[in-house]
Enzyme design. Sequence first.
Site, mmCIF file in Angstrom:
data_model
loop_
_atom_site.group_PDB
_atom_site.id
_atom_site.type_symbol
_atom_site.label_atom_id
_atom_site.label_comp_id
_atom_site.label_asym_id
_atom_site.label_seq_id
_atom_site.Cartn_x
_atom_site.Cartn_y
_atom_site.Cartn_z
ATOM 1 N N HIS A 132 0.793 -1.363 -0.035
ATOM 2 C CA HIS A 132 -0.153 -0.010 -0.038
ATOM 3 C C HIS A 132 0.842 1.284 0.015
ATOM 4 O O HIS A 132 2.180 1.069 0.517
ATOM 5 C CB HIS A 132 -0.728 0.013 1.337
ATOM 6 C CG HIS A 132 -2.063 0.934 1.179
ATOM 7 N ND1 HIS A 132 -1.894 2.215 1.419
ATOM 8 C CD2 HIS A 132 -3.261 0.993 0.500
ATOM 9 C CE1 HIS A 132 -2.994 2.983 1.273
ATOM 10 N NE2 HIS A 132 -3.873 2.111 0.642
ATOM 11 N N GLU A 202 -4.376 1.702 -7.122
ATOM 12 C CA GLU A 202 -4.581 2.797 -6.195
ATOM 13 C C GLU A 202 -3.695 3.992 -6.567
ATOM 14 O O GLU A 202 -2.767 4.314 -6.590
ATOM 15 C CB GLU A 202 -4.731 2.478 -4.926
ATOM 16 C CG GLU A 202 -5.755 1.539 -4.331
ATOM 17 C CD GLU A 202 -5.612 1.572 -2.789
ATOM 18 O OE1 GLU A 202 -6.655 2.142 -2.355
ATOM 19 O OE2 GLU A 202 -5.063 1.244 -2.127
#
Length: 292
Positions: A132, A202
């Site tokens: 992430h 993302e």
Amino acid sequence: MISTNCAQFSGLRRSSPTQSYSQHVNSHLRLVSSRRPRRSSSVVAMASSNKNGTKESITKLVSDLNDAKLEADVDVVVAPPFVYIDQVKNSLTDRIEIAAQNSWVGKGGAFTGEISVEQLKDIGCKWVVLGHSERRHVIGEDDQFIGKKAAYALSEGLGVIACIGEQLQEREAGKTFDVCFQQLKAYADAIPSWDNVVIAYEPVWAIGTGKVATPEQAQEVHAALRDWLKNSVSADVATKTRIIYGGSVNGSNCAELAKQEDIDGFLVGGASLKGPEFATIVNSVTSKKVAA
């Protein structure tokens, strides 16, 4: 539509100056899905609470999720903060699986503050989120280290939500594809199989900022990622691997995003902290069915 009158900027590659992304204001968390018959018939949805939540708020959220009516062919996964995993595991319906937000790169040992894959399995986790943006750009984990973490988690039987995505300055420099392909390659170089991997695209500039790509623009990046898998790994992996989108996904924009051919679900952030809205996002898989 999800776009506004904000200024547009290109950022896929300098060789494609006509490609651009709109900016829009919303929220930031994660979910996943997969719908095309040629891939899994299920959709993976994944909610991450990051550093948010208290025992009281998580109790309320779990209650909302337990009461929600979720599409039968949707795989739903939630990723609470480490300290609340046991609470969630013991109170959440078995319909929803548990993920961790990080794991260590190898077998447990004297690594103070880290969480081992073995511990996550012991507490009932089935998935782990790796790579992430905060782990990359705040903690300082590089592509190769993240790839090794993914390989170890997979070797021990955990599914991996493999995150990738470019920062704003990289997009503005026309490096979106280059950055994403480089991050994807680090996973490909390390992992033995893609069977239990879900890719989460993302764009960093869209996480928690309210900026979000239009459905067509998000699809453009997802299609490029699938082409990379086809050319660099195998056609079979490209066909079967689910690629989900994250970045200000919410109950208002999920249906149009879900209709896109190569968007197999979402990684949901802020919207996942609201049980009814998260259920709406999970059930947006019906948009794919209607579009088919």
